[in-house]
Motif scaffolding. Structure first.
Motif, PDB file in Angstrom:
ATOM      1  N   ARG A  31       7.461 -15.044 -52.920  1.00  0.00           N
ATOM      2  CA  ARG A  31       7.846 -16.339 -52.353  1.00  0.00           C
ATOM      3  C   ARG A  31       6.854 -17.409 -52.783  1.00  0.00           C
ATOM      4  NH1 ARG A  31       9.455 -12.422 -48.804  1.00  0.00           N
ATOM      5  NH2 ARG A  31      11.512 -12.708 -47.821  1.00  0.00           N
ATOM      6  N   LEU A  32       7.394 -18.515 -53.230  1.00  0.00           N
ATOM      7  CA  LEU A  32       6.586 -19.672 -53.599  1.00  0.00           C
ATOM      8  C   LEU A  32       6.621 -20.653 -52.439  1.00  0.00           C
ATOM      9  CD1 LEU A  32       5.005 -20.601 -56.168  1.00  0.00           C
ATOM     10  CD2 LEU A  32       6.996 -21.997 -56.734  1.00  0.00           C
ATOM     11  N   VAL A  33       5.441 -21.097 -51.998  1.00  0.00           N
ATOM     12  CA  VAL A  33       5.323 -21.925 -50.802  1.00  0.00           C
ATOM     13  C   VAL A  33       4.681 -23.254 -51.172  1.00  0.00           C
ATOM     14  CG1 VAL A  33       4.118 -22.130 -48.582  1.00  0.00           C
ATOM     15  CG2 VAL A  33       5.210 -19.974 -49.216  1.00  0.00           C
ATOM     16  N   ASP A  34       5.193 -24.346 -50.572  1.00  0.00           N
ATOM     17  CA  ASP A  34       4.630 -25.679 -50.762  1.00  0.00           C
ATOM     18  C   ASP A  34       4.033 -26.146 -49.436  1.00  0.00           C
ATOM     19  OD1 ASP A  34       4.002 -28.325 -51.302  1.00  0.00           O
ATOM     20  OD2 ASP A  34       5.799 -28.663 -52.514  1.00  0.00           O
ATOM     21  N   LEU A  35       2.728 -26.333 -49.409  1.00  0.00           N
ATOM     22  CA  LEU A  35       2.048 -26.707 -48.170  1.00  0.00           C
ATOM     23  C   LEU A  35       2.415 -28.108 -47.693  1.00  0.00           C
ATOM     24  CD1 LEU A  35      -1.532 -25.299 -48.922  1.00  0.00           C
ATOM     25  CD2 LEU A  35       0.243 -24.264 -47.522  1.00  0.00           C
ATOM     26  N   ARG A  36       3.047 -28.902 -48.540  1.00  0.00           N
ATOM     27  CA  ARG A  36       3.425 -30.256 -48.127  1.00  0.00           C
ATOM     28  C   ARG A  36       4.664 -30.263 -47.243  1.00  0.00           C
ATOM     29  NH1 ARG A  36       3.718 -32.674 -54.116  1.00  0.00           N
ATOM     30  NH2 ARG A  36       4.984 -30.789 -54.237  1.00  0.00           N
ATOM     31  N   GLN A  37       5.397 -29.152 -47.214  1.00  0.00           N
ATOM     32  CA  GLN A  37       6.647 -29.133 -46.452  1.00  0.00           C
ATOM     33  C   GLN A  37       6.402 -29.115 -44.950  1.00  0.00           C
ATOM     34  OE1 GLN A  37       8.995 -25.876 -47.978  1.00  0.00           O
ATOM     35  NE2 GLN A  37      10.040 -27.210 -49.439  1.00  0.00           N
ATOM     36  N   SER A  38       5.478 -28.257 -44.510  1.00  0.00           N
ATOM     37  CA  SER A  38       5.194 -28.165 -43.080  1.00  0.00           C
ATOM     38  C   SER A  38       3.869 -27.464 -42.886  1.00  0.00           C
ATOM     39  CB  SER A  38       6.306 -27.416 -42.333  1.00  0.00           C
ATOM     40  OG  SER A  38       6.373 -26.078 -42.779  1.00  0.00           O
ATOM     41  N   ALA A  39       3.311 -27.622 -41.699  1.00  0.00           N
ATOM     42  CA  ALA A  39       2.028 -26.987 -41.413  1.00  0.00           C
ATOM     43  C   ALA A  39       2.160 -25.464 -41.395  1.00  0.00           C
ATOM     44  CB  ALA A  39       1.475 -27.478 -40.079  1.00  0.00           C
ATOM     45  N   ASP A  83       0.248  -6.291 -56.553  1.00  0.00           N
ATOM     46  CA  ASP A  83      -0.624  -7.382 -57.017  1.00  0.00           C
ATOM     47  C   ASP A  83       0.208  -8.442 -57.716  1.00  0.00           C
ATOM     48  OD1 ASP A  83      -3.028  -8.718 -57.507  1.00  0.00           O
ATOM     49  OD2 ASP A  83      -3.340  -7.735 -59.439  1.00  0.00           O
ATOM     50  N   ILE A  84      -0.194  -9.706 -57.559  1.00  0.00           N
ATOM     51  CA  ILE A  84       0.413 -10.806 -58.321  1.00  0.00           C
ATOM     52  C   ILE A  84      -0.703 -11.673 -58.879  1.00  0.00           C
ATOM     53  CG2 ILE A  84       2.604 -10.882 -57.052  1.00  0.00           C
ATOM     54  CD1 ILE A  84       1.506 -13.309 -55.515  1.00  0.00           C
ATOM     55  N   LYS A  85      -0.446 -12.250 -60.051  1.00  0.00           N
ATOM     56  CA  LYS A  85      -1.394 -13.156 -60.689  1.00  0.00           C
ATOM     57  C   LYS A  85      -0.627 -14.313 -61.328  1.00  0.00           C
ATOM     58  CE  LYS A  85      -5.517 -10.991 -60.462  1.00  0.00           C
ATOM     59  NZ  LYS A  85      -5.173  -9.670 -59.990  1.00  0.00           N
ATOM     60  N   PHE A  86      -1.118 -15.533 -61.133  1.00  0.00           N
ATOM     61  CA  PHE A  86      -0.593 -16.671 -61.864  1.00  0.00           C
ATOM     62  C   PHE A  86      -1.166 -16.667 -63.273  1.00  0.00           C
ATOM     63  CE2 PHE A  86       0.572 -18.756 -57.823  1.00  0.00           C
ATOM     64  CZ  PHE A  86       1.752 -19.369 -58.193  1.00  0.00           C
ATOM     65  N   GLY A  87      -0.360 -17.149 -64.242  1.00  0.00           N
ATOM     66  CA  GLY A  87      -0.908 -17.425 -65.558  1.00  0.00           C
ATOM     67  C   GLY A  87      -1.861 -18.602 -65.476  1.00  0.00           C
ATOM     68  N   LYS A  88      -2.619 -18.823 -66.532  1.00  0.00           N
ATOM     69  CA  LYS A  88      -3.666 -19.845 -66.511  1.00  0.00           C
ATOM     70  C   LYS A  88      -3.117 -21.239 -66.220  1.00  0.00           C
ATOM     71  CE  LYS A  88      -7.782 -21.119 -69.163  1.00  0.00           C
ATOM     72  NZ  LYS A  88      -8.512 -20.912 -70.434  1.00  0.00           N
ATOM     73  N   ASP A  89      -1.902 -21.511 -66.715  1.00  0.00           N
ATOM     74  CA  ASP A  89      -1.313 -22.835 -66.519  1.00  0.00           C
ATOM     75  C   ASP A  89      -0.414 -22.910 -65.294  1.00  0.00           C
ATOM     76  OD1 ASP A  89       0.705 -21.226 -67.357  1.00  0.00           O
ATOM     77  OD2 ASP A  89       1.435 -22.524 -68.954  1.00  0.00           O
ATOM     78  N   GLY A  90      -0.151 -21.762 -64.638  1.00  0.00           N
ATOM     79  CA  GLY A  90       0.661 -21.754 -63.430  1.00  0.00           C
ATOM     80  C   GLY A  90       2.151 -21.683 -63.654  1.00  0.00           C
ATOM     81  N   ARG A  91       2.588 -21.593 -64.903  1.00  0.00           N
ATOM     82  CA  ARG A  91       4.025 -21.549 -65.184  1.00  0.00           C
ATOM     83  C   ARG A  91       4.610 -20.169 -64.890  1.00  0.00           C
ATOM     84  NH1 ARG A  91       7.714 -23.518 -69.277  1.00  0.00           N
ATOM     85  NH2 ARG A  91       9.695 -22.465 -68.851  1.00  0.00           N
ATOM     86  N   TYR A  92       3.811 -19.136 -65.094  1.00  0.00           N
ATOM     87  CA  TYR A  92       4.313 -17.767 -64.956  1.00  0.00           C
ATOM     88  C   TYR A  92       3.542 -17.007 -63.877  1.00  0.00           C
ATOM     89  CZ  TYR A  92       6.673 -18.781 -69.332  1.00  0.00           C
ATOM     90  OH  TYR A  92       7.461 -19.354 -70.292  1.00  0.00           O
ATOM     91  N   ASP A 146       9.135 -16.562 -64.440  1.00  0.00           N
ATOM     92  CA  ASP A 146       8.996 -17.991 -64.719  1.00  0.00           C
ATOM     93  C   ASP A 146       9.303 -18.724 -63.412  1.00  0.00           C
ATOM     94  OD1 ASP A 146       9.242 -20.636 -65.475  1.00  0.00           O
ATOM     95  OD2 ASP A 146      10.264 -20.186 -67.362  1.00  0.00           O
ATOM     96  N   ILE A 147       8.380 -19.559 -62.944  1.00  0.00           N
ATOM     97  CA  ILE A 147       8.600 -20.198 -61.640  1.00  0.00           C
ATOM     98  C   ILE A 147       9.762 -21.186 -61.669  1.00  0.00           C
ATOM     99  CG2 ILE A 147       6.187 -19.913 -60.952  1.00  0.00           C
ATOM    100  CD1 ILE A 147       5.787 -22.901 -61.453  1.00  0.00           C
ATOM    101  N   ASN A 148      10.256 -21.500 -62.871  1.00  0.00           N
ATOM    102  CA  ASN A 148      11.426 -22.375 -62.974  1.00  0.00           C
ATOM    103  C   ASN A 148      12.736 -21.588 -63.042  1.00  0.00           C
ATOM    104  OD1 ASN A 148       9.711 -24.614 -63.072  1.00  0.00           O
ATOM    105  ND2 ASN A 148       9.549 -24.523 -65.304  1.00  0.00           N
ATOM    106  N   MET A 149      12.652 -20.268 -63.048  1.00  0.00           N
ATOM    107  CA  MET A 149      13.853 -19.426 -63.146  1.00  0.00           C
ATOM    108  C   MET A 149      13.772 -18.340 -62.086  1.00  0.00           C
ATOM    109  SD  MET A 149      13.846 -18.975 -67.288  1.00  0.00           S
ATOM    110  CE  MET A 149      15.166 -17.776 -67.260  1.00  0.00           C
ATOM    111  N   ASP A 150      14.480 -18.502 -60.993  1.00  0.00           N
ATOM    112  CA  ASP A 150      14.413 -17.529 -59.904  1.00  0.00           C
ATOM    113  C   ASP A 150      15.552 -16.516 -59.936  1.00  0.00           C
ATOM    114  OD1 ASP A 150      16.407 -19.280 -59.259  1.00  0.00           O
ATOM    115  OD2 ASP A 150      15.551 -19.923 -57.333  1.00  0.00           O
ATOM    116  N   ALA A 151      16.304 -16.477 -61.035  1.00  0.00           N
ATOM    117  CA  ALA A 151      17.411 -15.521 -61.118  1.00  0.00           C
ATOM    118  C   ALA A 151      16.905 -14.103 -61.342  1.00  0.00           C
ATOM    119  CB  ALA A 151      18.367 -15.922 -62.241  1.00  0.00           C
ATOM    120  N   GLY A 152      15.726 -13.958 -61.913  1.00  0.00           N
ATOM    121  CA  GLY A 152      15.184 -12.636 -62.197  1.00  0.00           C
ATOM    122  C   GLY A 152      13.986 -12.755 -63.117  1.00  0.00           C
ATOM    123  N   PRO A 153      13.283 -11.663 -63.363  1.00  0.00           N
ATOM    124  CA  PRO A 153      12.109 -11.730 -64.237  1.00  0.00           C
ATOM    125  C   PRO A 153      12.500 -12.011 -65.680  1.00  0.00           C
ATOM    126  CG  PRO A 153      12.607  -9.455 -63.684  1.00  0.00           C
ATOM    127  CD  PRO A 153      13.525 -10.304 -62.853  1.00  0.00           C
TER     128      PRO A 153
END
Length: 514
Positions: A310-318, A348-357, A370-377
């Motif tokens: 799950r990708l979470v955005d802290l700006r949405q809510s506390a 375990d999960i790891k972001f790529g250096k640029d955060g895209r993957y 790919d964080i822009n493609m949530d259909a599958g890996p």
């Protein structure tokens, strides 16, 4: 894979050749037949952002620091690149220091022993030449500062150390028994005066010449100091800590909650994710790993025991009850079994250096998202497919619950993870790459190497969804040897800027370069 709009540079027309890995160093190598002490087994590895320092934690609660030495002889690497200086030396590290980070504790309220084992280490930003890092066991996070302190040694004193008694009184027959007052220029008055026993008594006639103390040498000692302790915020075992890119905050995650901390405030944290149901009987999944986005301070991701991210955005809510994006692979109809949920759990999960993957590791596979493609890996790499027929045995001896870590190279072109028999695997993740290398954590990493033919994948988009396989025979490794489930390579880290890997095999730290 260097982010949006950079696919041409990440996926060149000519695919990068498979790397040839070579042995670099080993620390704590065992001799034949030597028994490994439980407290010496390495449980965490982490490079800092520069790659000049490496930290390891063990089950005995110790943190050991190593520093790079091969860049010092010829100046800084950037200067060498500017001068087009050929860098042919492989990375070399040396032992720097170690300290006891955690001690075993006992929770009297819950009658629970708290192990001293280091679960995770994370480097923080350096300041004034000091190193800062976070370390955690199951319950307590500590913020450490490691700084060089200079110890001065003084010589050329007037007073002979062999003639000094107590706090400075001089012993010797040449000293008058009746105290006299000393005058300027070494003169001495016959008039007696009172003095304390701690005062220095001078010989008759004074000292002919006055020597000021001289600093003869300066020894440098590394002094670790615990700056802050973040405790009493987790009811369950902490499995992850992660620094924020803002340099001020970090998160800690246990099975059911993720807390947000400020590095400067140790007595307060904010609960930002809580998956604990009102009735614990309704609990269906737990948090297994969590990590901040490397560049966006408002974004983080966490994985679950059901194989979802799950990708979470802290700006949405506390309180981030809802996720921004959900990444999970659809279950193949008719493939469900007793072990399906166990092997789907992400360790375990790891972001790529640029955060895209995002790279994730479950028991059987590595998956690249790919964080822009949530259909599958966008890519799947088979690591333990050869063990599928032995899942019953793995369940009985608890090996199926082993938590393997994963890592990405700094350029995003390759991924790596560990396996059994002290093996680790490196896969190329560019489109159409067939690189799938199996190496052993030993002085001869290619000893058990067999290049396994990889099936080229069908391109489903501009980013090919690939399935790469290791050895396919039952219960054997890539060289046909039976898997040794007692020797497992759980922890490894990729150097942030170079093709260099650090791997932990029991109490030994192996380093390789390509």
């Amino acid at each position: 894979m260097n982010g949006v709009g950079e696919e041409d540079s990440a996926h060149p027309a000519g695919r990068p050749l498979p790397l040839e890995w070579k042995f670099s160093q080993v620390f704590g190598e065992r001799t034949a037949g030597e028994e490994v002490q439980e407290v010496d087994i390495i449980s965490a590895i982490e490079f800092d952002k520069t790659g000049n320092h490496l930290a390891t934690g063990d089950r005995g609660g110790r943190v050991v620091l190593f520093e790079r030495t091969d860049t010092r002889d010829h100046g800084y690497r950037r200067d060498l690149e500017r001068l087009d200086y050929p860098i042919s030396r492989h990375p070399e590290f040396r032992y720097k220091t170690e300290f006891q980070s955690h001690e075993p504790e006992f929770d009297y309220l819950k009658s629970l022993e708290i192990e001293e084992k280091i679960n995770k280490i994370r480097w923080c930003q350096t300041a004034n030449g000091a190193l800062f890092l976070l370390s955690t066991n199951d319950k307590t996070i500590k913020f450490w500062k490691v700084q060089e302190k200079k110890v001065k040694k003084i010589c050329d004193m007037n007073v002979d150390p062999s003639q000094v008694l107590g706090n400075g009184s001089i012993a010797g027959s040449s000293i008058s028994t009746s105290p006299k007052m000393c005058l300027p220029n070494g003169g001495c008055s016959e008039r007696p005066y009172t003095c304390s026993s701690n005062d220095v008594l001078f010989p008759p006639g004074g000292i002919p010449s006055l020597h000021l103390p001289v600093v003869a040498s300066q020894e440098t000692n590394l002094v670790p100091r615990c700056r802050r302790i973040y405790a009493h915020a987790h009811d369950y075992h902490i499995n992850s800590i992660s620094n924020n890119s803002d340099g001020e905050t970090f998160i800690s995650a246990d099975d059911l909650r993720i807390n947000l901390w400020n590095l400067e405030i140790s007595n307060q944290s904010f609960n930002i994710v809580d998956v604990k149901p009102a009735n614990m009987e309704d609990l269906t999944e737990v948090i297994t790993s969590a990590e901040f986005h490397p560049t966006h301070c408002n974004m983080l991701s966490y994985s679950s025991s059901k194989g979802s991210i799950r990708l979470v955005d802290l700006r949405q809510s506390a309180l981030c009850d809802t996720h921004t994006k959900l990444f999970e692979e659809k279950e193949t109809p008719g493939s469900r079994s007793f072990f399906t949920e166990i092997i789907a759990s992400i360790s375990d999960i790891k972001f790529g250096k640029d955060g895209r993957y995002i790279l994730s590791r479950d028991y059987m596979t590595l998956k690249l998202w790919d964080i822009n493609m949530d259909a599958g890996p966008v890519a799947t790499f088979q690591v333990h497919e050869n063990l599928r027929p032995r899942l019953c045995d793995l369940y009985e001896n608890d090996s199926i619950f082993d938590k393997f870590e994963c890592c990405l190279s700094g350029d995003g072109l390759r991924v790596a993870t560990g396996s059994y028999s002290n093996l680790f695997r490196v896969f190329g993740c560019t489109a159409g790459s067939t690189e799938a290398t199996t190496l052993e954590a030993s002085k001869n990493p290619m000893r058990r190497q067999v290049q396994t033919p990889s099936r080229p994948s069908r391109s489903l988009s501009s980013l090919a969804r690939v399935v790469r396989r290791g050895a396919e025979s039952q219960g054997v490794d890539a060289n046909g040897n039976a898997c040794d489930f007692t020797t497992k390579l759980l922890h490894l880290a990729w150097h942030p800027t170079e093709n260099s890997l650090a791997c932990a095999a029991a109490n030994s730290l192996y380093m390789y370069y390509a």
